[in-house]
Scaffold this active site. Structure first.
Site, short mmCIF file in Angstrom:
data_model
loop_
_atom_site.label_atom_id
_atom_site.label_comp_id
_atom_site.label_asym_id
_atom_site.label_seq_id
_atom_site.Cartn_x
_atom_site.Cartn_y
_atom_site.Cartn_z
N ASP A 165 -33.16 -72.71 45.87
CA ASP A 165 -32.89 -72.08 44.58
C ASP A 165 -32.56 -73.12 43.51
O ASP A 165 -32.01 -74.19 43.81
CB ASP A 165 -31.71 -71.11 44.76
CG ASP A 165 -31.38 -70.35 43.50
OD1 ASP A 165 -32.20 -69.49 43.11
OD2 ASP A 165 -30.33 -70.62 42.89
N GLU A 196 -37.50 -73.92 43.69
CA GLU A 196 -37.65 -73.11 42.49
C GLU A 196 -37.49 -74.01 41.26
O GLU A 196 -36.38 -74.42 40.92
CB GLU A 196 -36.60 -72.00 42.45
CG GLU A 196 -36.72 -71.12 41.21
CD GLU A 196 -35.49 -70.28 40.93
OE1 GLU A 196 -35.64 -69.23 40.28
OE2 GLU A 196 -34.38 -70.68 41.35
#
Length: 478
Positions: free
Chosen positions: A216, A240
C-alpha cells in the site's frame, strides 16, 4: 514469432514466472463473506460489517468458479478501534499494532486455515501490507505510546499533511489523511525501522505462507526502502503508486518487481466511459507509453475497479462498454485483477459505497456478467496453459481506428470498441500479412459462433457494441 513483440525471460526470481499466469481476485475481508450465511445482513456503510477469514474460506469455491487463481486479502494487522467521523478501520489501512492480528477478522488459526485452504485449491494468496503509516482518530495530538513497535515520536515525520502530491519530498515525509483521520507517517528511511520491517515481513511470509504482497501507498515511501524489503520477503510484490503518468510510475519498477498499473486504469476508465476518447490515444498512452517507461509490463497488475474509486457501473449502465473494458483488462499485457463485486455488476459510488457486502448478491454464479467474465478468465487461463509464451509475449496491434482496437496474443485475437451497445463495427484483416500459417476458422468465445477465415482474410463483425474474443481452431497458428 511472426512480428509479435516479446520480452524473453531473463534470470529473474521464480515467483515472477508464477505470478504472470495468475488472475487475481481482490477481497475486502470485512465485505466478502460472513462466518455464516445471512444474505440480508447489513451490506453498506463505514463500520465493520462482520466479514472474516472464515467467511472467505467457506466461499473459496465461488472465487474458483469465476476462474480466478489468486486472492488478495486486506491488511491483517490490528487497527485502531475508535469510531471516527470516517467510520471504523474495517478496511485495514489504519494500523495500531504491527505485531498483532485484527481480531475482527478472526484468529491466527483462522488465517492459517484460510491460506492453507487457498493452497489446497491450487490458488495463491496475496496479503496487503502497509509500511508507510499508522492510523490516528481525530484532531487531538497523537499518543505514540499506543503504537507497536513504533511507540515514540522519533519514528515519525513531523506532522504536516501532504499538499502537493507531485512534490517528491512532501509526498515521502508528509502525512496522509485529514483532521478526521490522520495517518502518522513512519520514518522508513531510518535503519532500525527498515530492519524491523525486513524481519517482520520475513516472519509474516514464513508463518502464514503468503505467496505475494500488495504494498500500500508505495509512492509515499523512499524508493531505497524497497530492495532490502523485497529481498527479505522473497515473494512477488506489487506496489501502489497512485499516479496516471507512466513515466512516474514506471520508475518504481527499478526498485519493485511490479506496480499496480494506474496508467492503464485511468486510460481504461477514460476510453470506455467516453466514446469521444480515441482508440489511437488509448493505444499510445496505455500500450506504447507503458512499454516505454516500464522495465517489464508483463508483471504489472491491471485493474478496472478498486476500493478507492466509484464502480464502473456507477458511471455507466452500458453492459457492452463494461464487457469491452473487461476484455481489455484480461487480455492486455500484464496480470489482471478483478475487484470483488465486479462480477455481480455492483454499482456503488465513492467510498464507502464501493465497498459493498458481497453477501447481498447471494453469491450468484448464474447472472450474465458472472458467466461472461468467467468465460473470459477461463479462456485466458487455457491460453496460458496451451501457449507457454503467452505470459511474456506482448500484444500486437492488428487494426486500429478512432473507436476500434484489434490486437493479438498467442492463440487469440481481441477486438474491442468504446461506442457502446447502440453501435456496431466491421473489420477485415489479412492475416497473411502477419503469419505464415493461417487457421481456417475462429471461435467467438462469447457467442460460441464459428467465424471462417477465407483467403487468409478474417472478417470481424460486432453487433450491439460487444467485444470479440476469437480463438483459433488451429493451435499452431502462432
Amino acid at each position: 514469432m511472426n512480428l509479435i513483440c516479446s520480452i524473453l525471460p531473463k534470470k529473474e526470481p521464480s515467483y515472477l514466472k508464477l505470478w504472470r499466469k495468475q488472475v487475481i481476485y481482490q477481497v475486502l475481508t470485512d465485505r466478502f463473506a460472513l462466518d455464516e450465511d445471512n444474505f440480508y445482513a447489513k451490506a453498506s456503510g463505514n463500520l465493520y460489517l462482520g466479514g472474516t477469514w472464515k467467511g472467505i474460506t467457506r466461499n473459496l469455491d465461488y472465487i474458483k468458479s469465476l476462474g480466478c487463481t489468486a486472492i488478495w486479502i486486506s491488511p491483517i494487522v490490528k487497527n485502531i478501534s475508535e469510531t471516527t467521523d470516517c467510520g471504523q478501520a474495517y478496511h485495514g489501512y489504519w494500523a495500531q499494532d504491527m505485531t498483532q492480528l485484527n481480531e475482527n477478522f478472526g484468529t491466527e488459526e483462522d488465517l492459517k486455515e484460510l491460506v492453507n485452504a487457498i493452497h489446497e485449491k491450487n490458488m495463491l494468496c496475496m496479503v496487503d501490507i502497509v509500511v508507510n503509516h499508522m492510523g490516528h482518530a481525530g484532531s487531538k495530538p497523537v499518543n505514540f505510546l499506543l503504537y507497536q513497535p513504533f511507540n515514540s515520536g522519533k519514528y515519525y515525520h513531523n506532522w504536516q499533511f501532504v499538499q502537493n502530491y507531485d512534490d517528491p519530498h512532501e509526498t515521502i515525509t508528509g502525512w496522509l489523511g485529514d483532521s478526521h483521520v490522520n495517518l502518522p507517517d513512519i520514518r522508513t528511511e531510518k535503519n532500525e525501522v527498515r530492519k524491523f520491517f525486513q524481519n517482520w515481513v520475513s516472519d509474516l511470509i514464513k508463518r502464514y505462507q503468503f505467496d505475494g504482497i500488495r504494498l500500500d501507498t508505495a509512492k509515499h515511501v523512499e524508493k531505497s526502502f524497497f530492495p532490502t524489503f523485497i529481498e527479505a520477503a522473497n515473494v512477488f510484490t506489487t506496489g501502489e503508486v497512485f499516479h496516471g503518468d507512466p513515466k512516474v510510475v514506471g520508475d518504481y519498477q527499478k526498485y519493485l518487481p511490479s506496480t499496480l498499473n494506474f496508467p492503464l486504469f485511468f486510460q481504461l476508465r477514460e476510453t470506455f466511459l467516453d466514446p469521444k476518447h480515441s482508440m489511437f490515444s488509448f493505444y499510445d498512452k496505455a500500450v506504447l507509453d507503458v512499454r516505454h517507461y516500464f522495465k517489464d509490463v508483463t508483471v504489472l497488475c491491471n485493474f478496472l475497479e478498486n476500493h478507492d474509486f466509484p464502480r464502473f457501473f456507477h458511471e455507466t449502465k452500458d453492459i457492452a462498454l463494461a464487457l469491452n473494458a473487461l476484455t481489455a483488462l484480461i487480455f492486455m499485457d500484464g496480470i489482471p485483477i478483478i475487484y470483488y463485486g465486479q462480477e455481480q455488476m455492483f454499482d456503488g459510488g465513492s467510498d464507502p459505497d464501493n465497498r459493498e457486502g458481497l453477501w447481498k448478491s447471494k453469491y450468484n454464479t448464474s447472472n450474465p456478467m458472472f458467466r461472461h467474465l468467467s468465460s473470459m478468465i477461463r479462456t485466458r487461463q487455457n491460453l496460458v496453459e496451451t501457449y507457454p509464451e503467452f505470459t511474456y509475449v506482448l500484444s500486437f496491434q492488428l487494426y486500429i481506428d478512432d473507436s476500434v482496437y484489434v490486437f493479438t496474443r498467442p492463440g487469440v485475437i481481441i477486438a474491442i470498441s468504446n461506442e457502446g451497445s447502440t453501435s456496431s463495427f466491421k473489420v477485415e484483416i489479412d492475416l497473411k500479412e502477419h503469419w505464415k500459417e493461417v487457421p481456417s476458422s475462429f471461435t467467438d468465445i462469447l457467442t460460441q459462433k464459428t467465424i471462417p477465415c477465407k483467403d487468409h482474410k478474417l472478417k470481424i463483425k460486432s453487433k450491439s457494441g460487444l467485444p470479440k474474443i476469437l480463438i483459433s481452431s488451429d493451435p499452431s497458428f502462432l
